[in-house]
Design a protein around this motif. Sequence first.
Motif, PDB file in Angstrom:
ATOM      1  N   THR A 198      21.344  49.669  37.756  1.00 25.62           N
ATOM      2  CA  THR A 198      21.245  48.994  36.499  1.00 25.62           C
ATOM      3  C   THR A 198      21.325  47.540  36.917  1.00 25.62           C
ATOM      4  N   ILE A 199      20.873  46.596  36.007  1.00 34.40           N
ATOM      5  CA  ILE A 199      21.032  45.396  35.858  1.00 34.40           C
ATOM      6  C   ILE A 199      21.444  44.907  34.684  1.00 34.40           C
ATOM      7  N   LEU A 233      13.589  61.615  34.023  1.00 26.36           N
ATOM      8  CA  LEU A 233      14.150  60.760  34.651  1.00 26.36           C
ATOM      9  C   LEU A 233      14.609  59.333  34.039  1.00 26.36           C
ATOM     10  N   VAL A 234      15.494  58.849  33.787  1.00 24.42           N
ATOM     11  CA  VAL A 234      16.168  57.887  33.165  1.00 24.42           C
ATOM     12  C   VAL A 234      16.477  56.949  34.198  1.00 24.42           C
ATOM     13  N   SER A 235      15.559  55.999  34.499  1.00 26.20           N
ATOM     14  CA  SER A 235      15.628  55.045  35.754  1.00 26.20           C
ATOM     15  C   SER A 235      15.707  53.537  35.407  1.00 26.20           C
ATOM     16  N   GLY A 236      16.752  52.679  36.172  1.00 22.20           N
ATOM     17  CA  GLY A 236      16.784  51.424  36.116  1.00 22.20           C
ATOM     18  C   GLY A 236      15.436  50.944  36.844  1.00 22.20           C
ATOM     19  N   GLN A 256      21.955  50.600  28.072  1.00 26.40           N
ATOM     20  CA  GLN A 256      20.914  51.264  27.942  1.00 26.40           C
ATOM     21  C   GLN A 256      20.742  52.757  28.603  1.00 26.40           C
ATOM     22  N   MET A 257      21.064  52.998  29.629  1.00 22.35           N
ATOM     23  CA  MET A 257      21.304  54.071  30.449  1.00 22.35           C
ATOM     24  C   MET A 257      22.032  55.180  29.724  1.00 22.35           C
ATOM     25  N   TYR A 258      23.069  54.624  29.355  1.00 18.34           N
ATOM     26  CA  TYR A 258      24.110  55.469  28.650  1.00 18.34           C
ATOM     27  C   TYR A 258      23.445  56.109  27.385  1.00 18.34           C
ATOM     28  N   ASP A 259      23.029  55.001  26.546  1.00 17.83           N
ATOM     29  CA  ASP A 259      22.291  55.616  25.187  1.00 17.83           C
ATOM     30  C   ASP A 259      21.218  56.523  25.614  1.00 17.83           C
ATOM     31  N   ASN A 305      31.807  49.218  32.203  1.00 21.06           N
ATOM     32  CA  ASN A 305      30.879  49.974  31.636  1.00 21.06           C
ATOM     33  C   ASN A 305      31.324  51.270  31.311  1.00 21.06           C
ATOM     34  N   PRO A 306      30.655  52.044  30.291  1.00 20.98           N
ATOM     35  CA  PRO A 306      31.046  53.292  30.061  1.00 20.98           C
ATOM     36  C   PRO A 306      30.710  54.304  31.209  1.00 20.98           C
TER      37      PRO A 306
END
Length: 399
Positions: A198-199, A233-236, A256-259, A305-306
């Motif tokens: 993640t960035i 696939l949830v990708s950064g 954003q990845m969490y959501d 971060n969560p």
Amino acid sequence: MLDLRDKRIVLGLSGGIACYKSAELVRRMIERGATVDVVMTDAATHFITPVTMQALSGRPVFVNAWDARVPNNMAHIDLTRGADAILVAPASADFMAKLVHGRADDLLSTLCLARACPLLVAPAMNREMWAAPPTRRNAVQLRADGVGILGPGSGSQACGETGDGRMLEPHELLAELIAFFQPSTLAGKRVLITAGPTIEPIDPVRVITNRSSGKTGYAIARAAWEAGAEVTLVSGPTALDAPYGVTRVGVESARQMYDAVIAAAPGNDIFIAVAAVADWRVANIASDKIKKDDHEPPALEFVANPDILATVAAMPNGPWCVGFAAETQLLSKFAHEKRLRKGIPMLVGNLAQHVMDADDTTVSLFDDAGEHPLPAGSKQDVARLIVRAIAARLPARHA
Ligand code: C5P
């Protein structure tokens, strides 16, 4: 990656402009370790020459049932007996109709009828031909006969029209062929995967991030699709293309990845958290670029971060969760502790300094029964072993 090592494939070409794609396909199959015998109908030779296919396959090409090069005049038998599969690409509307009726009036249709191996076809035709009732009926009948139908794709066609009926692209057919030889251990399952870094913004032009190529997460996504799963696939941000067949949701920050993950998780059977999520984000993000001329080095304040994986693992009736741990020392100790802390049934651990950015990897699985080292290999081969290990451990509720 020799995904097709030891595989003998008969590649059949029937007549259609998509024959030009089959030249690329045969190259890619050979790169992956396959031995390819090309068989063409007479119509196919009007679109691409046997010489081209012979040069690319490195083997004799067969067109004629009466080919004098086959001493016993049994080309239709000899060519299929050692084959692991026949792939007819392109498969014209006419060739599909011939298969349905068991016609055997040329070498390719005869060897399809005489085959003792699976048959896959990649339809390629004008959209009206694909939509026509006879072709619809033929596709249904071929599936009922156990023939695999790959595609077709949709888009612009050589005739100038747009719609369904394009032959799949060579890389798509290659992915389908490789998947065909993998066990369907996750058929009907829905799998959610995070991958990449993640960035986290510092100001509008600066970020902090983790080192992660995304290769392992993408390889697992591909392996899960090959095993028959529907994969999200949830990708950064990574430099990788989404694996064929996989739905990629692009995100940047951990939040954003969490959501994205929390929204998708309840509909999935399995969650595999491979992403290198930033543990902290900057609390005091500057709304304008921090100027280096008139500022001391900025003092960044961080906020945690969560934890995406721990949150999903705590969901009632949530997906079966797999975590990753990239450590630099004491892998077994830290991996066991992390698995218990996250409340997950399985964790994949590796030593980060050995595998970062590399194409090969060495991992161990950690579960209730202890540590299970997997054989080292390419990230894709190891990903397939991880997927099989997950499928074997999936409890009845998810299985
Ligand atoms: O907590 P730690 O980063 O050591 O754990 C790594 C595992 O947890 C990985 O599976 C990673 O994808 C996941 N993780 C997460 N959300 C975070 C941090 C890590 O899902 N905020």
